[in-house]
Design an enzyme around this catalytic site. Structure first.
Site, PDB file in Angstrom:
ATOM      1  N   CYS A   1      -3.483  -3.659   4.495  1.00  0.00           N
ATOM      2  CA  CYS A   1      -2.584  -4.692   5.029  1.00  0.00           C
ATOM      3  C   CYS A   1      -3.012  -6.110   4.647  1.00  0.00           C
ATOM      4  CB  CYS A   1      -2.474  -4.553   6.546  1.00  0.00           C
ATOM      5  SG  CYS A   1      -1.898  -2.923   7.029  1.00  0.00           S
TER       6      CYS A   1
ATOM      7  N   SER B   1     -10.436   1.850  14.175  1.00  0.00           N
ATOM      8  CA  SER B   1      -9.800   0.761  13.426  1.00  0.00           C
ATOM      9  C   SER B   1      -9.600  -0.462  14.331  1.00  0.00           C
ATOM     10  CB  SER B   1      -8.456   1.242  12.888  1.00  0.00           C
ATOM     11  OG  SER B   1      -7.922   0.290  12.014  1.00  0.00           O
TER      12      SER B   1
ATOM     13  N   HIS C   1      -2.488 -10.125  12.456  1.00  0.00           N
ATOM     14  CA  HIS C   1      -1.935  -8.924  11.806  1.00  0.00           C
ATOM     15  C   HIS C   1      -1.528  -7.977  12.939  1.00  0.00           C
ATOM     16  CE1 HIS C   1      -1.428  -5.320   9.601  1.00  0.00           C
ATOM     17  NE2 HIS C   1      -2.568  -4.771   9.992  1.00  0.00           N
TER      18      HIS C   1
ATOM     19  N   LYS D   1      -5.283  -7.230  21.862  1.00  0.00           N
ATOM     20  CA  LYS D   1      -6.698  -6.905  22.115  1.00  0.00           C
ATOM     21  C   LYS D   1      -7.619  -7.970  21.520  1.00  0.00           C
ATOM     22  CE  LYS D   1      -6.178  -1.919  22.278  1.00  0.00           C
ATOM     23  NZ  LYS D   1      -7.091  -0.919  22.789  1.00  0.00           N
TER      24      LYS D   1
ATOM     25  N   GLU E   1       0.848  -1.189   0.000  1.00  0.00           N
ATOM     26  CA  GLU E   1       0.000   0.000   0.000  1.00  0.00           C
ATOM     27  C   GLU E   1       0.886   1.242   0.000  1.00  0.00           C
ATOM     28  OE1 GLU E   1      -2.107   0.759   3.806  1.00  0.00           O
ATOM     29  OE2 GLU E   1      -1.392  -1.219   4.379  1.00  0.00           O
TER      30      GLU E   1
ATOM     31  N   SER F   1      -7.302  -2.660   6.513  1.00  0.00           N
ATOM     32  CA  SER F   1      -8.307  -1.612   6.724  1.00  0.00           C
ATOM     33  C   SER F   1      -9.073  -1.315   5.443  1.00  0.00           C
ATOM     34  CB  SER F   1      -7.620  -0.327   7.201  1.00  0.00           C
ATOM     35  OG  SER F   1      -7.098  -0.500   8.480  1.00  0.00           O
TER      36      SER F   1
HETATM   37  N1  COA Z   1       1.364   3.332  30.731  1.00  0.00           N
HETATM   38  C1  COA Z   1       0.831   2.231  30.133  1.00  0.00           C
HETATM   39  N2  COA Z   1      -0.162   2.291  29.215  1.00  0.00           N
HETATM   40  C2  COA Z   1      -0.605   3.517  28.866  1.00  0.00           C
HETATM   41  C3  COA Z   1      -0.076   4.698  29.437  1.00  0.00           C
HETATM   42  C4  COA Z   1       0.949   4.563  30.415  1.00  0.00           C
HETATM   43  N3  COA Z   1       1.503   5.616  30.983  1.00  0.00           N
HETATM   44  N4  COA Z   1      -0.720   5.743  28.888  1.00  0.00           N
HETATM   45  C5  COA Z   1      -1.629   5.246  27.998  1.00  0.00           C
HETATM   46  N5  COA Z   1      -1.543   3.907  27.985  1.00  0.00           N
HETATM   47  C6  COA Z   1      -2.327   2.972  27.150  1.00  0.00           C
HETATM   48  C7  COA Z   1      -3.782   3.332  27.030  1.00  0.00           C
HETATM   49  O1  COA Z   1      -4.524   2.891  28.151  1.00  0.00           O
HETATM   50  C8  COA Z   1      -4.150   2.606  25.743  1.00  0.00           C
HETATM   51  O2  COA Z   1      -4.329   1.254  26.010  1.00  0.00           O
HETATM   52  P1  COA Z   1      -5.648   0.500  25.457  1.00  0.00           P
HETATM   53  O3  COA Z   1      -5.619   0.672  23.955  1.00  0.00           O
HETATM   54  O4  COA Z   1      -5.465  -0.912  25.903  1.00  0.00           O
HETATM   55  O5  COA Z   1      -6.816   1.174  26.048  1.00  0.00           O
HETATM   56  C9  COA Z   1      -2.875   2.723  24.905  1.00  0.00           C
HETATM   57  O6  COA Z   1      -1.825   3.052  25.835  1.00  0.00           O
HETATM   58  C10 COA Z   1      -2.919   3.794  23.840  1.00  0.00           C
HETATM   59  O7  COA Z   1      -3.359   4.970  24.454  1.00  0.00           O
HETATM   60  P2  COA Z   1      -4.331   5.965  23.680  1.00  0.00           P
HETATM   61  O8  COA Z   1      -4.651   7.081  24.579  1.00  0.00           O
HETATM   62  O9  COA Z   1      -5.467   5.186  23.092  1.00  0.00           O
HETATM   63  O10 COA Z   1      -3.313   6.420  22.535  1.00  0.00           O
HETATM   64  P3  COA Z   1      -3.472   7.405  21.336  1.00  0.00           P
HETATM   65  O11 COA Z   1      -4.663   8.270  21.441  1.00  0.00           O
HETATM   66  O12 COA Z   1      -2.138   8.044  21.202  1.00  0.00           O
HETATM   67  O13 COA Z   1      -3.720   6.446  20.081  1.00  0.00           O
HETATM   68  C11 COA Z   1      -3.376   4.703  18.483  1.00  0.00           C
HETATM   69  C12 COA Z   1      -3.079   5.213  19.883  1.00  0.00           C
HETATM   70  C13 COA Z   1      -2.847   3.308  18.328  1.00  0.00           C
HETATM   71  C14 COA Z   1      -4.887   4.675  18.261  1.00  0.00           C
HETATM   72  C15 COA Z   1      -2.686   5.648  17.463  1.00  0.00           C
HETATM   73  O14 COA Z   1      -1.302   5.495  17.607  1.00  0.00           O
HETATM   74  C16 COA Z   1      -3.060   5.369  16.028  1.00  0.00           C
HETATM   75  O15 COA Z   1      -4.081   5.842  15.536  1.00  0.00           O
HETATM   76  N6  COA Z   1      -2.227   4.639  15.296  1.00  0.00           N
HETATM   77  C17 COA Z   1      -2.530   4.186  13.959  1.00  0.00           C
HETATM   78  C18 COA Z   1      -3.038   2.780  14.094  1.00  0.00           C
HETATM   79  C19 COA Z   1      -3.731   2.240  12.917  1.00  0.00           C
HETATM   80  O16 COA Z   1      -4.781   2.666  12.557  1.00  0.00           O
HETATM   81  N7  COA Z   1      -3.123   1.243  12.279  1.00  0.00           N
HETATM   82  C20 COA Z   1      -3.675   0.516  11.216  1.00  0.00           C
HETATM   83  C21 COA Z   1      -4.708  -0.420  11.651  1.00  0.00           C
HETATM   84  S1  COA Z   1      -4.701  -1.920  10.797  1.00  0.00           S
END
Ligand code: COA
Length: 384
Positions: free
Chosen positions: A111, A201, A233, A242, A79, A306
């Protein structure tokens, strides 16, 4: 006829950034990135590297001249293609010194691309006994500096040779799949970086896994007890966790513990490399083969792209796979890399070669590289 993965290898760029250093630079608690997201390092490609050069390196690591004569089909799942018209596969013909008697093309579906390629390869081999198919997953995952997705970037390529009487994984031709029009992740043609509704996602991914797993169990009358390992994946390792966690209440504590322990073995490489997009599932397979796999184990694969397409399929690790899987050499691909500072990574991220660029080969640290852009055509070379 038994058909499956006869050889498998991979390539990752030689530079990486440390995820704790990235967290500190972004003023984030490092535990969020290492535990919450589940990553340790992130591969960083050089400007002279792209989906073509990485695909060439991964394929070159597994092919001998006999293989090249037997290949009748080459598919690249990507991609992050560098051309809207010409396929990544066409560029590989002379880089890999392949005979012309090959059907070569590219597949895009986020992916899921490499899995679509793998299934097409299965069909091709079953209809053309004695021939082989080369399937390559190659991607650069980019979300942009200081974006929430930055921690889930990465780059690399996985190559698989599909043939009869496979020596690594026999695919058992059992699969279930689904497609739904979902806006969880997209990259318009004008953009180098992806747009993602990351949390949404995640939900779609877990929903696809549960839907497909129910469907698979019903269709083939099996349960988790029939599998030693589930491979997911893994754009970042927390995502697979998860999906796996949704099984906790449905399985015996022993089975769940076994699947969880084996999942940890399958994510070791991804923790070190980051997101390979369509190669991520197969990097998980490689990690498992190197770190824990045993002959005759049954594997379940969950592929997700996705947009969205999902598929669950299965296979079996073949006796003697260790003779084909050079564990030390594969581990060395991960170990023999150098750390890049966050500021150097940020500077390099901005570099985009324009028409007229000629790359100095003495500054290249890779087997294959973009050597020149001439009349907007990208030209590649193998490093001597
Ligand atoms: N210690 C431990 N864990 C912590 C933490 C800390 N100090 N602070 C936050 N976390 C955890 C959160 O609880 C969360 O866990 P959970 O998902 O089990 O609930 C995780 O870290 C991520 O925190 P979050 O606030 O959701 O992070 P974010 O708003 O920065 O977003 C993603 C994270 C993954 C959603 C973001 O990086 C993203 O959009 N990435 C692209 C992913 C994607 O779409 N990929 C393609 C899909 S196939």
């Amino acid at each position: 006829m038994d058909i499956g993965i006869d050889k498998i290898g991979f390539y990752v760029p030689k530079d990486y950034i440390d995820i704790v250093e990235l967290a500190k630079a972004r003023d984030v608690d490092p535990d969020k990135f290492t535990i919450g997201i589940g990553q340790d390092k992130q591969a960083v490609p050089q400007p002279y590297q792209d989906a073509v050069t990485m695909a060439a390196s991964a394929a070159d690591s597994i092919l001998n001249s006999e293989d090249k004569q037997a290949i009748g089909l080459m598919i690249v799942g990507t991609e992050s293609s560098i051309d809207e018209s010409k396929s990544t596969a066409a560029f590989l013909m002379d880089l890999l010194d392949l005979p012309e008697d090959i059907r070569a093309y590219e597949i895009k579906q986020a992916c899921y691309g490499a899995t679509a390629g793998l299934q097409a390869a299965y069909d091709f081999v079953s209809l053309n006994p004695g021939k082989k198919a080369l399937v390559i997953a190659s991607d650069i995952a980019r979300y942009g500096i200081k974006t929430p997705g930055e921690v889930t970037q990465g780059a690399g390529s996985v190559a698989m040779l599909i043939g009869e009487d496979p020596r690594v994984v026999k695919l058992d031709h059992k699969s279930v799949y689904m497609t739904r029009n979902v806006g969880d992740f997209w990259r318009p043609t004008f953009s180098k970086v992806a747009f993602a509704r990351g949390k949404f996602s995640n939900q779609v991914y877990v929903d696809f896994f549960n839907t497909l797993w129910d469907k698979y169990q019903a269709k083939y009358d099996v349960t988790a007890d029939d599998f030693k390992t589930m491979l997911f994946h893994i754009p970042y390792t927390k995502m697979g966790t998860k999906a796996l966690r949704t099984l906790e209440d449905k399985l015996s504590p022993e089975k769940y513990a076994e699947l969880t322990a084996n999942y940890q073995e399958s994510i070791k490489f991804s923790r070190e490399v980051g997101n390979l997009y369509t190669g991520s599932l197969y990097l998980g397979l490689l990690s498992y083969l190197v770190n824990a796999a045993k002959a005759n184990e049954k594997l379940l694969f969950f592929s997700y792209g996705s947009g969205a397409v999902g598929e669950i399929f299965s296979g079996e690790i073949q006796p003697g796979f260790e003779k084909v899987i050079d564990k030390k050499a594969l581990q060395a691909v991960i170990d023999n890399r150098q750390k890049m500072s966050i500021s150097d990574y940020e500077k390099m991220y901005q570099i985009e070669y324009q028409d007229g660029t000629i790359v100095d080969p003495t500054a290249v640290d890779a087997e294959f590289y973009l050597s020149e852009i001439k009349e907007n055509e990208r030209l590649y070379k193998k490093n001597k």
